[in-house]
Design a protein around this motif. Structure first.
Motif, PDB file in Angstrom:
ATOM      1  N   THR A 276     -62.286 -57.517 -62.160  1.00 38.19           N
ATOM      2  CA  THR A 276     -62.420 -57.657 -60.704  1.00 38.19           C
ATOM      3  C   THR A 276     -61.045 -57.679 -60.039  1.00 38.19           C
ATOM      4  N   VAL A 277     -60.083 -58.382 -60.634  1.00 38.74           N
ATOM      5  CA  VAL A 277     -58.719 -58.409 -60.089  1.00 38.74           C
ATOM      6  C   VAL A 277     -58.154 -56.996 -60.068  1.00 38.74           C
TER       7      VAL A 277
ATOM      8  N   ARG B 145     -59.792 -54.221 -59.904  1.00 36.46           N
ATOM      9  CA  ARG B 145     -60.470 -53.432 -58.866  1.00 36.46           C
ATOM     10  C   ARG B 145     -59.940 -53.783 -57.470  1.00 36.46           C
ATOM     11  N   VAL B 146     -59.681 -55.054 -57.230  1.00 35.36           N
ATOM     12  CA  VAL B 146     -59.127 -55.458 -55.936  1.00 35.36           C
ATOM     13  C   VAL B 146     -57.787 -54.760 -55.690  1.00 35.36           C
TER      14      VAL B 146
ATOM     15  N   PRO C 242     -60.025 -51.414 -53.985  1.00 39.22           N
ATOM     16  CA  PRO C 242     -60.557 -52.564 -53.241  1.00 39.22           C
ATOM     17  C   PRO C 242     -61.875 -52.279 -52.524  1.00 39.22           C
TER      18      PRO C 242
ATOM     19  N   VAL D 289     -65.083 -53.700 -54.119  1.00 36.93           N
ATOM     20  CA  VAL D 289     -65.238 -55.147 -54.269  1.00 36.93           C
ATOM     21  C   VAL D 289     -65.750 -55.740 -52.954  1.00 36.93           C
TER      22      VAL D 289
ATOM     23  N   GLU E 291     -66.193 -57.982 -49.774  1.00 37.81           N
ATOM     24  CA  GLU E 291     -65.110 -58.488 -48.916  1.00 37.81           C
ATOM     25  C   GLU E 291     -64.747 -59.935 -49.234  1.00 37.81           C
TER      26      GLU E 291
ATOM     27  N   THR F 108     -65.127 -61.661 -52.014  1.00 39.20           N
ATOM     28  CA  THR F 108     -64.426 -61.730 -53.303  1.00 39.20           C
ATOM     29  C   THR F 108     -63.022 -61.165 -53.196  1.00 39.20           C
ATOM     30  N   ARG F 109     -62.906 -60.057 -52.484  1.00 34.28           N
ATOM     31  CA  ARG F 109     -61.602 -59.409 -52.311  1.00 34.28           C
ATOM     32  C   ARG F 109     -60.617 -60.349 -51.625  1.00 34.28           C
ATOM     33  N   GLU F 110     -61.068 -61.006 -50.560  1.00 34.88           N
ATOM     34  CA  GLU F 110     -60.185 -61.919 -49.829  1.00 34.88           C
ATOM     35  C   GLU F 110     -59.770 -63.110 -50.696  1.00 34.88           C
TER      36      GLU F 110
ATOM     37  N   VAL G  42     -59.456 -63.145 -54.009  1.00 34.73           N
ATOM     38  CA  VAL G  42     -58.486 -62.675 -54.997  1.00 34.73           C
ATOM     39  C   VAL G  42     -57.126 -62.428 -54.353  1.00 34.73           C
ATOM     40  N   LEU G  43     -57.118 -61.829 -53.179  1.00 37.88           N
ATOM     41  CA  LEU G  43     -55.853 -61.574 -52.492  1.00 37.88           C
ATOM     42  C   LEU G  43     -55.136 -62.872 -52.149  1.00 37.88           C
TER      43      LEU G  43
END
Length: 322
Positions: free
Chosen positions: A17-18, A20-21, A25, A28, A30, A32-34, A36-37
């Motif tokens: 997942t990291v 992919r972000v 991105p 992924v 939103e 989850t993406r936020e 990880v960021l």
């Protein structure tokens, strides 16, 4: 500095997942993406350029605008790009050469080279990132330029000191500031030495060797010259070839001088006396200024002239008569 596994653990997701972000991105969710960021930023993970770009919102790519009429194989463009590249690479930036005003990819800043007078109004409209210019015609931009007026003035003054009074000029026929500067330097040197300016001694030419050849012949058809100042070494190469056709020895019958000093001056016998442009140094300066502007948008404007250098070779000689 954290690695990808540590980022995944802190965010409560898998390493896939990291990845992919960072790389895709859009695949992924939103939320989850936020998350990880946020962890990437907190742990200062910068495992690759994509990750850093996501956190900083920067591409670390600079676009270099070079008009289509300037060949990238020309020593002028090659020296300029080498200077830009050397400086950008120190700061881990890459660059993309643009030949058109519109381009679909994002960048952090633009270096524009040889902007024509009719393109100047488009700068604000087309470029919405920090922009620096090779050229000094726009007072509201950071710019670096070669002092073309000084270079032309020094060359013509040098010819006059050797006793030349009938000095022709082949002008690069382009609507750019450097052309006006060199014409004005030529005229002022004549004026300061009590020599009348004559439009009969000027020809406008496309910046090509074969055109320099033709324009030199045309000049001799209507005027007398003991010296000829060409606005580029490429034009001077053509002038030397024309002099041979006209049975004029260079430099004893006709002194020929150029402008650039980037390699073409060494391609003929005699080697061309020329004005060397510090184009490599201009490229380095512009890259440095642009990166400073990106990091500090409100810093004061930098506007700088670099001095060219007279390089005496053996295509110019003392005037026998004038």
């Amino acid at each position: 500095m954290a690695n990808m596994k540590e980022v995944a653990k802190a965010a409560g997701v898998s390493t896939i997942t990291v990845s992919r972000v960072i790389n895709t991105p859009e695949l992924v969710k939103e939320k989850t993406r936020e998350k990880v960021l946020k962890v990437i930023g907190e742990l200062h993970y910068q495992g690759n350029q994509a990750a850093k770009a996501l956190v900083t919102k920067k591409t670390r790519v600079i676009h270099i605008f070079i008009s289509q009429d300037i060949q990238l194989t020309n020593p002028f463009a090659m020296n300029f790009l080498a200077g830009v590249s050397d400086e950008l690479s120190k700061q881990h930036y890459s660059f993309l050469v643009r030949r058109e005003w519109d381009y679909p990819y994002k960048c952090d800043g633009i270096i524009a080279m040889s902007v024509t007078a009719d393109q100047e109004a488009l700068l604000d409209e087309k470029f919405d990132v920090p922009t620096v210019l090779f050229g000094h015609s726009l007072p509201t931009y950071d710019w670096v330029d070669v002092d073309n007026y000084q270079g032309a003035y020094e060359m013509v003054t040098y010819l006059i000191k050797l006793g030349h009074k009938d000095i022709g000029l082949i002008v690069i026929n382009e609507n750019r500031q450097f052309v006006s500067d060199r014409i004005n330097g030529y005229k002022q040197a004549l004026l300061d030495n009590g020599i009348s300016f004559s439009s009969d001694k000027i020809e406008f030419a496309e910046n090509k060797e074969d055109i320099g050849y033709l324009k030199t012949i045309e000049l001799f058809e209507r005027t007398h010259m003991t010296a000829l100042f060409c606005m580029s070494d490429e034009l001077a190469l053509g002038a030397i070839r024309a002099a041979r056709l006209l049975k004029k020895n260079v430099p004893h019958d006709l002194s020929i001088a150029g402008f650039d000093g980037l390699g073409y001056e060494l391609l003929t016998d005699p080697k061309i006396t020329t004005i060397h442009q510090p184009v490599y140094e201009v490229g380095k300066e512009l890259a440095t200024i642009l990166l400073q502007r990106i990091d500090s948008p409100d810093v004061a404007l930098t506007q700088k002239m670099l001095s060219p250098v007279l390089r005496v070779n053996n295509s110019v000689f003392q005037a026998i008569h004038s």
